[in-house]
Each structure stands twice: as structure tokens, then as C-alpha cells.
Write a protein that holds these residues in place. Structure first.
Motif, PDB file in Angstrom:
ATOM      1  N   ALA A  17      30.327  27.927  48.922  1.00 56.64           N
ATOM      2  CA  ALA A  17      30.822  26.838  49.763  1.00 56.64           C
ATOM      3  C   ALA A  17      29.691  26.215  50.577  1.00 56.64           C
ATOM      4  N   CYS A  18      28.797  27.043  51.098  1.00 53.49           N
ATOM      5  CA  CYS A  18      27.675  26.510  51.887  1.00 53.49           C
ATOM      6  C   CYS A  18      26.727  25.700  51.009  1.00 53.49           C
ATOM      7  N   MET A  19      26.437  26.200  49.805  1.00 60.58           N
ATOM      8  CA  MET A  19      25.576  25.437  48.905  1.00 60.58           C
ATOM      9  C   MET A  19      26.252  24.129  48.518  1.00 60.58           C
ATOM     10  N   ASP A  20      27.555  24.166  48.263  1.00 58.00           N
ATOM     11  CA  ASP A  20      28.280  22.935  47.947  1.00 58.00           C
ATOM     12  C   ASP A  20      28.151  21.910  49.073  1.00 58.00           C
ATOM     13  N   SER A  21      28.327  22.366  50.319  1.00 56.05           N
ATOM     14  CA  SER A  21      28.253  21.458  51.466  1.00 56.05           C
ATOM     15  C   SER A  21      26.859  20.864  51.608  1.00 56.05           C
ATOM     16  N   MET A  22      25.853  21.709  51.452  1.00 50.94           N
ATOM     17  CA  MET A  22      24.468  21.227  51.576  1.00 50.94           C
ATOM     18  C   MET A  22      24.148  20.217  50.477  1.00 50.94           C
ATOM     19  N   LEU A  23      24.568  20.505  49.246  1.00 54.00           N
ATOM     20  CA  LEU A  23      24.280  19.598  48.144  1.00 54.00           C
ATOM     21  C   LEU A  23      25.026  18.280  48.273  1.00 54.00           C
ATOM     22  N   ALA A  24      26.183  18.296  48.929  1.00 56.31           N
ATOM     23  CA  ALA A  24      26.960  17.068  49.090  1.00 56.31           C
ATOM     24  C   ALA A  24      26.390  16.157  50.170  1.00 56.31           C
ATOM     25  N   ASP A  25      25.498  16.695  51.002  1.00 60.92           N
ATOM     26  CA  ASP A  25      24.934  15.872  52.074  1.00 60.92           C
ATOM     27  C   ASP A  25      24.060  14.767  51.480  1.00 60.92           C
ATOM     28  N   PRO A  26      24.196  13.534  51.981  1.00 58.28           N
ATOM     29  CA  PRO A  26      23.420  12.423  51.392  1.00 58.28           C
ATOM     30  C   PRO A  26      21.919  12.555  51.569  1.00 58.28           C
ATOM     31  N   ASP A  27      21.458  13.395  52.493  1.00 56.68           N
ATOM     32  CA  ASP A  27      20.003  13.525  52.681  1.00 56.68           C
ATOM     33  C   ASP A  27      19.432  14.732  51.935  1.00 56.68           C
ATOM     34  N   THR A  28      20.222  15.405  51.142  1.00 52.25           N
ATOM     35  CA  THR A  28      19.729  16.548  50.364  1.00 52.25           C
ATOM     36  C   THR A  28      19.225  16.068  49.013  1.00 52.25           C
ATOM     37  N   ALA A  29      17.955  16.341  48.750  1.00 51.60           N
ATOM     38  CA  ALA A  29      17.347  15.989  47.460  1.00 51.60           C
ATOM     39  C   ALA A  29      17.451  17.119  46.459  1.00 51.60           C
ATOM     40  N   ILE A  30      17.380  18.359  46.946  1.00 49.80           N
ATOM     41  CA  ILE A  30      17.393  19.547  46.103  1.00 49.80           C
ATOM     42  C   ILE A  30      17.920  20.711  46.920  1.00 49.80           C
ATOM     43  N   GLY A  31      18.718  21.564  46.284  1.00 51.79           N
ATOM     44  CA  GLY A  31      19.211  22.763  46.939  1.00 51.79           C
ATOM     45  C   GLY A  31      18.528  23.989  46.367  1.00 51.79           C
ATOM     46  N   VAL A  32      18.028  24.864  47.253  1.00 48.62           N
ATOM     47  CA  VAL A  32      17.271  26.033  46.795  1.00 48.62           C
ATOM     48  C   VAL A  32      17.738  27.274  47.544  1.00 48.62           C
ATOM     49  N   LEU A  33      18.014  28.316  46.793  1.00 48.01           N
ATOM     50  CA  LEU A  33      18.264  29.629  47.362  1.00 48.01           C
ATOM     51  C   LEU A  33      16.951  30.395  47.389  1.00 48.01           C
ATOM     52  N   PHE A  34      16.488  30.764  48.585  1.00 42.85           N
ATOM     53  CA  PHE A  34      15.297  31.596  48.727  1.00 42.85           C
ATOM     54  C   PHE A  34      15.775  33.031  48.928  1.00 42.85           C
ATOM     55  N   GLN A  35      15.654  33.823  47.890  1.00 45.64           N
ATOM     56  CA  GLN A  35      16.136  35.204  47.964  1.00 45.64           C
ATOM     57  C   GLN A  35      15.373  36.066  46.971  1.00 45.64           C
ATOM     58  N   ASP A  36      15.099  37.288  47.362  1.00 41.23           N
ATOM     59  CA  ASP A  36      14.376  38.219  46.497  1.00 41.23           C
ATOM     60  C   ASP A  36      15.375  38.919  45.574  1.00 41.23           C
ATOM     61  N   ILE A  37      15.918  38.154  44.657  1.00 40.82           N
ATOM     62  CA  ILE A  37      16.923  38.694  43.739  1.00 40.82           C
ATOM     63  C   ILE A  37      16.311  39.789  42.878  1.00 40.82           C
ATOM     64  N   ARG A  38      17.139  40.788  42.514  1.00 38.70           N
ATOM     65  CA  ARG A  38      16.643  41.871  41.667  1.00 38.70           C
ATOM     66  C   ARG A  38      17.763  42.350  40.749  1.00 38.70           C
ATOM     67  N   ASP A  39      17.324  42.852  39.613  1.00 35.36           N
ATOM     68  CA  ASP A  39      18.286  43.376  38.647  1.00 35.36           C
ATOM     69  C   ASP A  39      19.043  44.565  39.236  1.00 35.36           C
ATOM     70  N   GLY A  40      20.335  44.618  38.928  1.00 38.49           N
ATOM     71  CA  GLY A  40      21.149  45.752  39.357  1.00 38.49           C
ATOM     72  C   GLY A  40      21.700  45.639  40.758  1.00 38.49           C
TER      73      GLY A  40
END
Length: 699
Positions: free
Chosen positions: A369-392
Motif C-alpha cells: 500500500a505504501c509503495m502504491d501511494s508513493m508511485l501514484a504521487d505525481p512527483d515520483t519518477a521511480i519507486g525503489v525498495l532499499f533493503q538487504d534482501i536475502r534468500d530464505g
């Protein structure tokens, strides 16, 4: 657009291939090249060539090319240097149109070893295009083909990246280690005996699936063709990312002008890349990051970066690094903030960048929901999740599922960036990337790629305004003058600048005490006195400049001293208004022609080495962007009692100087305008050095 008639089709898209030097011995290039050819599903006809065998890796084997049942398009020479020439001649007799060579093409190790030249001549006479030698071959995943004696077992799936590298190790690193990068073409061009980087780029630009071109470049062997390919990419809207190596600085001893001394060996490439919107990177990690983001296929929208984080501390780190990298954050609206607030735990602030992790309760729904809201904003050019994702990790899996679903609901680009580049995420990163959300390793690498994606958007939307051209008669008169062997003095160089609309001080040449005084009276005190002795390029270094002479007495003393040391010829000039010292330069590169240098000026130009370069001509907007690149650009805004300078006048002067370079630069070796004084009243070129191409260098 397809390119059925492209001259490289027999090389890169052959219908049939013969492998000379095929071997049944495992873990050898002769065996690997046969085994790897159809590893990804290539359906063309394959033949092995070796009189010792009947079959190699299931491929029928023949004693020589003459024994084949058909004329093949492409012959791969998997043989040592000693056997290259005879086998290339055999390929020519056979009628092959393309050859790949892995060996070094060097028999003696001497600098003038003749083998490469003989191979090139044989190929040119036979109309053969060669990949290599001294290369790793190539891969065309679109048709499932690998022509390489050093292939890995990882499957290669087709995509939009065209990678052309003059480094075999860079080829192996990017092609054979991480399946997140999907290639339309991957080439190790090696010594480029007949087929250069430019040829491969041209072929890739004609392929409808190419979305980005990556280059690992040591040198452009055919500079004109290389420049034309970059122009073609820019015209077609296909980004080019280059890792240029060999960027050592030019020794000051090789350059007569200050501009030449500070520009460096790589300056012409910098200028060329700037002209055609090419993005420069410095490491393979940066190259991979840019290729991954651009090949995702979604252009940046208007605005800036919207980022989500699962850590307040890492959010602050990213914010700091984004400011350093020049990546703007989207100014999200109050409406967007209200949408975020509904999905944030108590204590978390609705802001961009956004720390979204609280208690973890139903976190996947809230992240989406938060990513959806950010991406819907007219001043958002790109949405990025900064996270140290890992397998498992169920948390990482939940976060990536959320952003993948958000990605499916928008046309804006969405990506994941890990802040720690060596997290264990191979499987998750691949599945997320394959779902359309590229995963980039490293904060700096991710931010640089994001900055370039935004810059590519801005370049496509930019408008350009150019100053009026000088009259043709003026241009032709100076071309005639530059064609003469007579050296240029300062007064003539300043006259050239004045004819191109750049303000210069009034100046009068003199060679006697009486003439000096008369000139000063005509101009008006205070005045500047400069030596005009032939052959002196940098007058200040020899005490050949005296400024602010207030009266005839001071003038007489200064002239007597200068005459005793440097001779009687001088220039009497009006004093320019005080201002910030800037330098313009023009250098004619032997590969790419004239380019411009703008730098911090004055006597410290070589010590500060604060410069930017570009190819002429420049629009006013491009001139403005070039000025902003200087580290000393903030000095132009004034402060401590000094007014801001007239930046518009500086931009106009630089654009006009670039017009001079475009009109006359082919007849000029080097030119310095230093200093050019910029004040709130405009700008004025105070001194100039010009070395004509035909006149030679002063002694």
C-alpha cells in the motif's frame, strides 16, 4: 526494424558454423566451443573440424573445411597462433563470410609482430568479418548461440542488453556469473582485426529488442565510426553506458596551453560522451547496475526518487548518499502522506524517504500500500525498495512480493537496491528481476544508476537555444588567416574573440616609450601593460604582465623594466572590471577533432585542475550545464560583500566560443582564453593564446 542485410549477420546470426580445432578432450577450448554452441537452444547447423574424430560432443566431425557438405556462414578457429594463417586462408577458400579467433594472433611477442596484419589483409581480401582475435567470442541469446571456448554452464536467457567489451575478463564477469542481466548480444571484441566496437554497436542498434548498450572500452579504433554510432544511439533513444579505461592524465610537457595541460588523455572521450548523452561508469559493478535498470524497459516519469526502507538508520545513509550522488527525492503531496499514514505503525512518519517497518504485523500488505501511494504521487519518477534482501527470509520474500505487485499496477519503474552488496540473495534477486523489478547490489551503484535514468529522461525533454551565427565573411576571413604559417600574437587572438561576440579590452600595440605613453593616454588610466615579445606563451610566468598602472610615471618604470628583460614590444590595454577568473580552452584531438575546456582561471588553473569538457557547438542551455560542473561554480553566486556575477553573459560567451571552435577548430591546435573575468556587469576575455595548426608552435 530488422537488419537482414547487415554485414555482421553471418558473424552474429549465422545459419551454419564450423569449429576448426574441435576436440573431445574436456575442459579445453576446442571441446568447450563445440559443447557450448547449442547449449541455449541454437538451431543452426553445426560441424566440427578435426581429422582425428568422427564426432565431437554429438556434432559430426570432418577432416577439413573442404570436406563439409555445405558452405558454412561462420568458421571458428579454435587453433593456436602457429596455425591461424593457414586456416584463415582455408576459410577464405571455403567461402565463409565470418570467422571467430580466440588466439592472440601473435607469433613473436614483438611489438611489430606481423601475424595480425597478415590475418587482417587476408580477411579484407576475402570479404570476411572477424570477431577477435585475442577474444572470448560472443553470445547471441536471442537465437540461443554461444561462440566461445570459455563458456559457463549457466543458461543465458535473451533480453535487451547489448554488451561489447574489449576485455575478455569483463565479458566473462558479466555474461557468465549472474542471470539477472539478460543479453541481446554479448561480445568480447579482442584485437578487433576487422570488426570494431563501432560495428557491433551499429548491429545492436538495428535490433528491435536492444534496450541499452554497455561498453568496456580501451580505445575507439575507428573514431569517426564510433562517434556516428553514438549519434545513432542518441537519435534512436537507446542509452549507452561506457566503462572507459586508460584515463591517465596528459603530462603538462606535451601541451603548450594551460587547457591542454589540465584536460588529460581522456578528455576527448569525456566530451564525446557528453555530446551524445553517454553515461560513464568506473567499475564493472556500476556498469552492471546501469544495464540492469535501463534494461528493465521503463523510462523515468517526472519528478524524483521515492524510496522505501525497513531500517531508519539505512534510510538516513541512503538520504546522505543520494544527496552526494545528486539524486533528488520526490516532493510527495499531503494527499500521498495521508495515504501512507493509514499503513504506518505509531511513531513512523509519512515522508519520503520512508521507513516502513514497525511491528511487522501484516507488513506485506502495508508495504504494498505504501509503495502504491508513493508511485501514484505525481512527483515520483521511480519507486525503489532499499533493503538487504536475502534468500530464505520470509521478510525479504514478503517485501519483494509487495513491490512486484505494486510494479504491476504502474507504468513507472520500480527497483530493489541492497545496501550491502554481498548479501546472500541469488535466487530471490533473480526471481524478483525476472518479475520486472531489477535488483541492484550496492547503494552507490543503485543511486548512480537511478541518477542516470533521470538524466536520460531529462536529456530527451531538453530544449536548446543557440546564439546567432557570425557572418560568413567573418568566418571565411579567419579561416584564410588560420591557413597561413604566421604565428598569432595576443592582440590578434583577442580580435578573433571579439569577432565572435566575446568582449575584450581595448588594446594598442607599442614598441617605444613614446608610443606606450600615447597609447595609455588614448585608452585612459589605469592601464595594463603586457609583453608582446614573440614566442612567449604564458606572460605571467615571466613577469610579463603589470596591472593597474595608475599614471605615466608608473607606466614608464614598468615599461623600462619589461623592455630590459623581455624586449620593447608590448601591448597597452584597458583594465578589465574585477571579477571571478574563468578560463576557456580549445584543443584539437587527433581522433575526435576540436573540443572545449572550461576551467577555473587565472594563475592557479593548473594547480586547481577544476575543469569540464564538451564538443562544440554548445547551446546556451548546454553552456549553463557545463559551468555548473565546475567545483568553483558557487563563487559565481557572490557572497562576502561581492555581488553575483552575470551568469547569462558567461553562458553566452561560452556558447560563442564553442561556435568559434566549431567553425575554426580544425585549423587550431590549441587556444587559451585565460583569464576571462566575469562580474555583475558581464564578462571580458583579458588574455588569449592561439596556436594555429599550420603556424606551428612558437620557439
Amino acid at each position: 526494424m530488422t537488419n537482414a542485410g547487415h554485414r555482421l549477420d553471418p558473424l552474429l546470426r549465422p545459419a551454419s558454423i564450423a569449429f576448426v580445432g574441435a576436440s573431445v578432450r574436456p575442459n579445453t577450448p576446442g571441446n568447450t566451443m563445440v559443447r557450448a554452441a547449442a547449449m541455449d537452444g541454437y538451431s543452426g547447423r553445426l560441424y566440427a573440424i578435426n581429422p582425428k574424430y568422427d564426432v565431437v560432443e554429438g556434432v559430426p566431425c570432418f577432416p577439413d573445411l573442404a570436406s563439409l557438405p555445405e558452405r558454412v556462414d561462420h568458421v571458428v578457429l579454435g587453433v593456436a597462433n602457429d596455425y591461424l594463417e593457414d586456416n584463415l586462408l582455408a576459410a577464405a577458400r571455403h567461402g565463409a563470410r565470418a570467422v571467430t579467433i580466440f588466439a592472440s594472433c601473435d607469433l613473436t611477442g614483438a611489438a611489430n609482430d606481423p601475424l595480425a596484419g597478415r590475418l587482417t589483409e587476408i580477411a579484407r581480401e576475402a570479404g570476411i568479418v572477424i570477431c577477435g582475435g585475442n577474444g572470448m567470442g560472443f553470445c547471441n541469446p536471442g537465437i540461443g548461440l554461444r561462440v566461445s571456448g570459455f563458456a559457463s554452464s549457466l543458461a543465458m536467457k535473451p533480453g535487451g542488453v547489448a554488451l561489447i567489451t574489449q576485455s575478455g575478463s569483463a565479458f566473462s564477469a558479466l555474461a557468465y556469473n549472474d542471470q539477472r542481466l539478460r543479453f541481446q548480444l554479448c561480445v568480447s571484441s579482442g584485437r578487433e582485426l576487422t570488426t570494431t566496437t563501432s560495428d557491433y554497436v551499429d548491429w545492436a542498434l538495428d535490433q528491435p529488442d536492444t534496450s541499452v548498450i554497455g561498453l568496456f572500452l580501451e580505445t575507439a579504433r575507428r573514431p569517426d565510426d564510433f562517434a556516428r554510432c553514438l549519434e545513432k544511439a542518441d537519435r534512436l533513444g537507446i542509452p549507452v553506458v561506457v566503462l572507459k579505461v586508460g584515463r591517465t592524465e596528459l603530462s603538462a610537457g606535451f601541451a603548450a596551453s594551460h587547457s591542454g595541460a589540465i584536460a588529460g588523455d581522456n578528455a576527448a572521450y569525456e566530451a564525446l560522451f557528453d555530446k551524445w548523452g553517454v553515461f560513464s561508469v568506473e567499475t564493472l559493478d556500476q556498469l552492471a547496475a546501469n544495464l540492469a535498470l535501463f534494461s528493465a524497459g521503463r523510462p523515468a516519469a517526472s519528478g524524483g526518487l521515492a524510496s522505501l526502507h525497513d531500517s531508519g538508520g539505512e534510510r538516513e545513509m541512503v538520504a546522505d548518499l543520494a544527496a552526494k550522488a545528486g539524486v533528488p527525492f520526490a516532493a510527495i503531496s499531503e494527499r500521498t502522506k495521508e495515504g501512507l499514514r493509514l499503513h504506518l505503525d505509531s511513531g513512523l512518519q509519512p515522508a519520503n524517504p520512508l521507513d516502513v517497518w514497525g511491528s511487522g504485523l501484516d507488513f506485506e500488505t502495508h508495504v504494498e500500500a505504501c509503495m502504491d501511494s508513493m508511485l501514484a504521487d505525481p512527483d515520483t519518477a521511480i519507486g525503489v525498495l532499499f533493503q538487504d534482501i536475502r534468500d530464505g527470509s520470509y521478510v525479504a520474500e514478503g517485501f519483494t512480493r509487495a513491490v512486484i505487485r505494486s510494479h504491476a499496477k504502474t507504468g513507472k519503474p520500480v527497483a530493489v537496491v541492497s545496501n550491502y552488496a554481498t548479501v546472500n540473495h541469488r535466487a530471490l534477486a533473480l526471481s524478483t528481476t525476472e518479475a520486472g523489478v531489477p535488483v541492484i547490489d550496492g547503494t552507490d551503484e543503485g543511486l548512480q544508476a537511478i541518477r542516470n535514468l533521470l538524466a536520460f529522461r531529462d536529456r530527451r525533454a531538453a530544449t536548446h537555444t543557440h546564439p546567432d551565427a557570425v557572418p560568413r565573411e567573418v568566418r571565411e576571413r579567419w579561416r584564410r588567416r588560420l591557413g597561413q604559417e604566421k604565428p598569432f600574437g595576443e592582440s590578434e587572438a583577442l580580435a578573433l574573440l571579439a569577432d565572435y561576440g566575446i568582449a575584450t579590452p581595448r588594446a594598442i600595440a607599442a614598441a617605444t616609450p613614446e608610443d606606450v605613453v600615447a597609447a595609455a593616454r588614448k585608452i585612459g588610466f589605469p592601464i595594463a601593460l603586457k609583453t608582446a615579445a614573440p614566442g612567449i606563451q604564458h606572460k605571467s610566468d615571466l613577469g610579463g604582465v603589470r596591472l593597474g598602472l595608475a599614471d605615466e610615471s608608473a607606466l614608464a618604470v614598468a615599461y623600462a623594466d619589461m623592455t630590459a628583460r623581455l624586449g620593447p614590444q608590448v601591448l597597452v590595454a584597458e583594465m578589465a572590471p574585477k571579477g571571478v577568473e574563468i578560463a576557456f580552452g580549445l584543443i584539437r584531438d587527433q581522433q575526435f577533432g576540436p573540443y572545449l575546456v572550461i576551467a577555473s582561471g587565472g594563475i592557479w588553473i593548473e594547480a586547481l585542475r577544476d575543469r569540464a569538457v564538451a564538443l562544440p557547438p554548445l547551446s546556451l542551455e548546454q553552456a549553463q550545464a557545463l559551468v555548473v560542473r565546475l567545483k568553483t561554480s558557487p563563487l559565481l553566486d557572490g557572497g562576502r560583500g561581492r555581488p553575483a556575477v552575470d551568469r547569462a553573459a558567461l553562458h553566452a560567451a561560452l556558447a560563442r566560443f564553442s561556435m568559434l571552435a566549431a567553425d575554426l577548430g580544425d585549423l587550431i591546435d590549441e587556444m587559451d582564453v585565460n583569464p576571462l573575468l566575469v562580474s555583475d556587469h558581464g564578462c571580458m576575455a583579458v588574455d588569449a593564446l592561439l596556436l594555429g595548426r599550420n603556424a606551428g608552435r612558437p620557439t
